[in-house]
Design a protein around this motif. Structure first.
Motif, PDB file in Angstrom:
ATOM      1  N   ARG A 131      51.385  40.383  37.143  1.00 25.26           N
ATOM      2  CA  ARG A 131      49.999  40.845  37.147  1.00 25.26           C
ATOM      3  C   ARG A 131      49.427  40.785  38.554  1.00 25.26           C
ATOM      4  N   GLU A 132      48.404  41.598  38.805  1.00 22.80           N
ATOM      5  CA  GLU A 132      47.714  41.582  40.085  1.00 22.80           C
ATOM      6  C   GLU A 132      46.230  41.316  39.860  1.00 22.80           C
ATOM      7  N   ALA A 133      45.551  41.020  40.953  1.00 24.55           N
ATOM      8  CA  ALA A 133      44.127  40.694  40.876  1.00 24.55           C
ATOM      9  C   ALA A 133      43.314  41.735  41.638  1.00 24.55           C
ATOM     10  N   ASN A 134      43.479  42.996  41.242  1.00 25.12           N
ATOM     11  CA  ASN A 134      42.746  44.090  41.877  1.00 25.12           C
ATOM     12  C   ASN A 134      41.861  44.842  40.888  1.00 25.12           C
ATOM     13  N   ALA A 135      41.563  44.206  39.764  1.00 25.36           N
ATOM     14  CA  ALA A 135      40.632  44.812  38.820  1.00 25.36           C
ATOM     15  C   ALA A 135      39.218  44.735  39.394  1.00 25.36           C
ATOM     16  N   VAL A 136      38.412  45.713  39.059  1.00 23.90           N
ATOM     17  CA  VAL A 136      37.027  45.755  39.529  1.00 23.90           C
ATOM     18  C   VAL A 136      36.111  45.972  38.338  1.00 23.90           C
ATOM     19  N   VAL A 137      35.144  45.077  38.183  1.00 25.91           N
ATOM     20  CA  VAL A 137      34.066  45.247  37.206  1.00 25.91           C
ATOM     21  C   VAL A 137      32.818  45.539  38.028  1.00 25.91           C
ATOM     22  N   ALA A 138      32.295  46.770  37.902  1.00 28.26           N
ATOM     23  CA  ALA A 138      31.255  47.207  38.836  1.00 28.26           C
ATOM     24  C   ALA A 138      30.139  47.941  38.127  1.00 28.26           C
ATOM     25  N   THR A 139      28.948  47.814  38.694  1.00 19.76           N
ATOM     26  CA  THR A 139      27.785  48.539  38.202  1.00 19.76           C
ATOM     27  C   THR A 139      27.023  49.133  39.379  1.00 19.76           C
ATOM     28  N   ASP A 140      26.399  50.293  39.130  1.00 22.07           N
ATOM     29  CA  ASP A 140      25.603  50.931  40.166  1.00 22.07           C
ATOM     30  C   ASP A 140      24.180  50.375  40.197  1.00 22.07           C
ATOM     31  N   THR A 141      23.916  49.360  39.364  1.00 21.60           N
ATOM     32  CA  THR A 141      22.643  48.644  39.417  1.00 21.60           C
ATOM     33  C   THR A 141      22.931  47.221  39.894  1.00 21.60           C
ATOM     34  N   ASN A 142      22.059  46.292  39.611  1.00 17.61           N
ATOM     35  CA  ASN A 142      22.257  44.925  40.111  1.00 17.61           C
ATOM     36  C   ASN A 142      22.462  43.919  38.991  1.00 17.61           C
ATOM     37  N   ILE A 143      22.936  44.383  37.819  1.00 21.28           N
ATOM     38  CA  ILE A 143      23.054  43.474  36.678  1.00 21.28           C
ATOM     39  C   ILE A 143      24.485  43.479  36.145  1.00 21.28           C
ATOM     40  N   ILE A 144      25.198  42.365  36.330  1.00 23.13           N
ATOM     41  CA  ILE A 144      26.486  42.126  35.684  1.00 23.13           C
ATOM     42  C   ILE A 144      26.448  40.726  35.094  1.00 23.13           C
ATOM     43  N   ASN A 145      26.690  40.645  33.807  1.00 21.70           N
ATOM     44  CA  ASN A 145      26.808  39.347  33.156  1.00 21.70           C
ATOM     45  C   ASN A 145      28.285  39.117  32.851  1.00 21.70           C
ATOM     46  N   VAL A 146      28.937  38.304  33.682  1.00 16.53           N
ATOM     47  CA  VAL A 146      30.354  38.022  33.487  1.00 16.53           C
ATOM     48  C   VAL A 146      30.572  37.137  32.267  1.00 16.53           C
ATOM     49  N   GLY A 147      29.587  36.337  31.934  1.00 17.64           N
ATOM     50  CA  GLY A 147      29.719  35.435  30.799  1.00 17.64           C
ATOM     51  C   GLY A 147      30.840  34.436  31.020  1.00 17.64           C
TER      52      GLY A 147
END
Length: 497
Positions: free
Chosen positions: A227-243
Motif C-alpha cells: 500500500r501507499e500513502a498518496n490518497a487525498v481527501v479534499a474539499t474546495d471549501t474549508n470543512i473536512i471532518n476526518v472523524g
C-alpha cells in the motif's frame, strides 16, 4: 627720423570681462553637452526598459493564445485531444508541421509581433513564444534634444523568449474529493492508495491484460508491503471532518481551511499510521499532511453528441447466478430510457451507456462490467443501490468503469434531465471504478459489522460516510484517467537581446 609704432592698449577691466565671458561660454557649453549626454542615457534606459516590459507582455500573450488553443476542448474529456487535428488548428489560424504547431501575430506594425510554437510530444505540449518589440528613441516630444545628442531614429527590435512546459491536469486528483463538505463519521473508515500500473504497489497480474497492458489489483494479500500513502481527501471549501478515520495520505482544504479530527483518527504516511489502521501508531494529523491549497474548478459533465441505440429488456440471461434483462455484446453507444432498475451486463469494449432516468438497483440487481470489457456511463438522474444491489466491475481495474453525472438542465438531444444530484450506496453497492458527478451528494451507508472495499475515486459535491468502508485510491488514474485540460508546470525565460 625715428618712427614710433603704438600698439592699442586695453584696459585691464575690459580684458578680464572678455576672458570671463569666454570661460563661462566654455563651461556652459560643456555643461549643456554633459546634460544632453545624461538626457540621452536616461531616455535610452527608460525607453529600453519600457520596450523590454512590452516584450514580456507580448510573450505572455503568445503563451495565453497557445494555452487557449490546446484547451479549446477543456472539460470534454472524450474530445480533449481534438485540438491536435489539422482541421482544428487551421480553424484557429495555426499552421502544422509534424507535431509542431505555430502562429505569428503582429499586434501593431509599429510595436512588434510574437511567434508562438507548440511542440506536442507524449501529450505534454511545450510552448515556445518569441516576441520582438521595436523601440524608437526619436520621440516627437524630445526630438531636438535627442537628435542633438546623436540618437538614431532607426527602430531596433528587442527579443524575448519564453518556454512553458505543460501537463495534463487530472480530473481525478484524489480518492474522495468534494466541492463542499466532507464528513467521514462512520466507524473504521480507512483511505489509502496503490498503483495498478506498478508491480511493487499492486497485486500484479502477469496472466491478465486489460486493453493490451498489464495491470495490478489492489494488494489485498499484502497491503502492508504494497500500500501507499498518496490518497487525498479534499474539499474546495474549508470543512473536512476526518472523524476517527485513518487516511494514508493527505487532507486538503481551500485556503485557510481546517480539517478537524477526533481522538482515534490518524492522517499521515505508512510509518505514521502503521500497518494496522484499526490501531494506528500515532493519532492526529502528521506534520505536512494537512494542506490548504485546494482551488479547483470542476466542469459540468457534457453528454456526447452521438446517436444512441435504445435498449429494451429481453428474456433473462443467467450469468454468474444473476438474471440479466439487458446484455451488451457489441461496442457502441446505448441508452435505457427509463430508470435502470433491471440488471445489465456489458461484455464488450468501448461501450457508452446513457441513462437519462438514473440508476436504482435493489436486492438481486446488478450493473456488471465483464472481463476485458469497459463501460462509460452518463446518468441524467440520481443513483441508488440498496440491499444487495450493486454496480460491479469484474476486471477489478478502476479504468474499466466510469460514471459521469450530468447537471440539471437539457441534454444534447434537447430533453430535460433532472441531473445527478444524489448518489446513495448501501453495503457493497460499488466495487471498482470512478465517479465524476460534481452536482451529487454522495452517501455511503454500511450495515452490520462487515467492511466494504471501494477501489477508485469519487469527485462529487459533498460526502458523508456512515458505516465501515475502505477506500483505495488508484494512483494510475492521475495519468491514465480522464483529464480536464492542460496546465503549465514550468516557466523559463531565454534572453536573446
Amino acid at each position: 627720423m625715428k618712427m614710433k609704432i603704438r600698439f592699442p592698449q586695453f584696459k585691464s577691466a575690459k580684458a578680464s570681462t572678455l576672458l570671463a565671458t569666454t570661460l563661462l561660454a566654455v563651461i556652459v557649453a560643456g555643461t549643456l553637452a554633459s546634460y544632453l549626454v545624461v538626457v540621452k542615457n536616461e531616455y535610452t534606459q527608460v525607453a529600453r526598459s519600457q520596450s523590454w516590459n512590452k516584450t514580456l507582455m507580448l510573450s505572455d500573450a503568445g503563451v495565453e493564445e497557445a494555452l487557449a488553443f490546446i484547451n479549446k476542448y477543456e472539460g470534454t474529456t472524450t474530445e480533449l485531444y481534438n485540438w491536435t487535428n489539422s482541421a482544428s488548428a487551421a480553424q484557429d489560424g495555426w499552421a502544422v508541421q509534424g507535431n509542431v504547431y505555430f502562429k505569428t501575430n503582429t499586434v501593431d506594425a509599429s510595436l512588434g509581433y510574437y511567434v508562438v510554437y507548440i511542440t506536442n510530444q507524449n501529450n505534454a505540449p511545450t510552448i515556445s513564444t518569441v516576441s520582438a518589440v521595436y523601440w524608437n528613441l526619436y520621440a516627437s516630444a524630445v526630438q531636438p534634444f535627442v537628435a542633438a545628442a546623436g540618437v538614431s531614429a532607426t527602430p531596433a527590435p528587442i527579443v524575448r523568449q519564453l518556454l512553458v512546459q505543460t501537463k495534463l491536469d487530472s480530473l481525478l486528483p484524489g480518492s474522495l474529493v468534494a466541492l463542499s463538505t466532507i464528513n467521514l463519521k462512520g466507524n473504521n473508515i480507512m483511505v489509502d492508495s496503490f498503483n495498478s500500473r506498478d508491480p511493487l504497489h499492486s497485486d500484479w497480474q502477469t496472466n491478465f491484460t486489460y486493453q493490451g497492458s498489464n495491470y495490478g489489483y489492489y494488494p489485498y494479500l499484502d497491503p502492508i508491503g504494497k500500500r501507499e500513502a498518496n490518497a487525498v481527501v479534499a474539499t474546495d471549501t474549508n470543512i473536512i471532518n476526518v472523524g476517527n478515520a485513518e487516511v494514508y495520505g493527505y487532507v486538503d482544504t481551500a485556503p485557510n481551511g481546517l480539517a478537524s479530527i477526533k481522538s482515534n483518527g490518524s492522517v499521515g504516511d505508512t510509518n505514521w499510521i502503521g500497518p494496522a489502521p484499526s490501531s494506528p501508531n500515532n493519532y492526529g494529523i502528521q506534520s505536512g499532511h494537512a494542506r490548504d491549497d485546494m482551488n479547483v474548478i470542476f466542469p459540468d459533465v457534457t453528454l456526447p453528441s452521438v446517436s444512441w441505440t435504445t435498449l429494451l429488456p429481453s428474456a433473462s440471461v443467467n450469468i454468474g447466478g444473476i438474471a440479466y434483462q439487458y446484455v451488451i455484446t457489441n461496442s457502441g453507444t446505448y441508452e435505457v430510457l427509463s430508470t435502470l432498475t433491471a440488471s445489465l451486463y456489458v461484455a464488450a469494449t468501448n461501450v457508452t451507456l446513457y441513462l437519462p432516468g438514473g440508476i436504482g438497483l435493489n436486492s438481486g440487481d446488478a450493473l456488471t462490467v465483464g472481463t476485458n470489457a469497459n463501460l462509460t456511463v452518463y446518468t441524467g438522474d440520481s443513483i441508488s443501490t440498496s440491499g444487495s444491489g450493486q454496480i460491479n466491475n469484474v476486471n477489478q481495474i478502476s479504468l474499466a468503469l466510469s460514471i459521469y453525472g450530468l447537471p440539471p438542465g437539457v441534454d444534447s438531444a434537447g430533453d430535460t434531465v433532472n441531473g445527478c444530484t444524489s448518489i446513495s450506496v448501501s453495503g457493497n453497492g460499488v466495487g471498482t471504478g470512478y465517479v465524476y458527478a460534481p452536482e451529487a451528494s454522495l452517501q455511503f451507508n454500511g450495515s452490520g459489522n462487515g467492511v466494504y472495499d471501494v477501489v477508485g475515486a469519487f469527485i462529487v459535491h459533498d460526502i458523508q460516510l456512515n458505516g465501515h468502508f475502505n477506500f483505495h485510491y488508484d494512483e494510475a488514474l492521475l495519468n491514465r484517467g480522464p483529464h480536464r485540460g492542460f496546465i503549465p508546470v514550468s516557466w523559463k525565460e531565454i534572453v536573446h537581446q
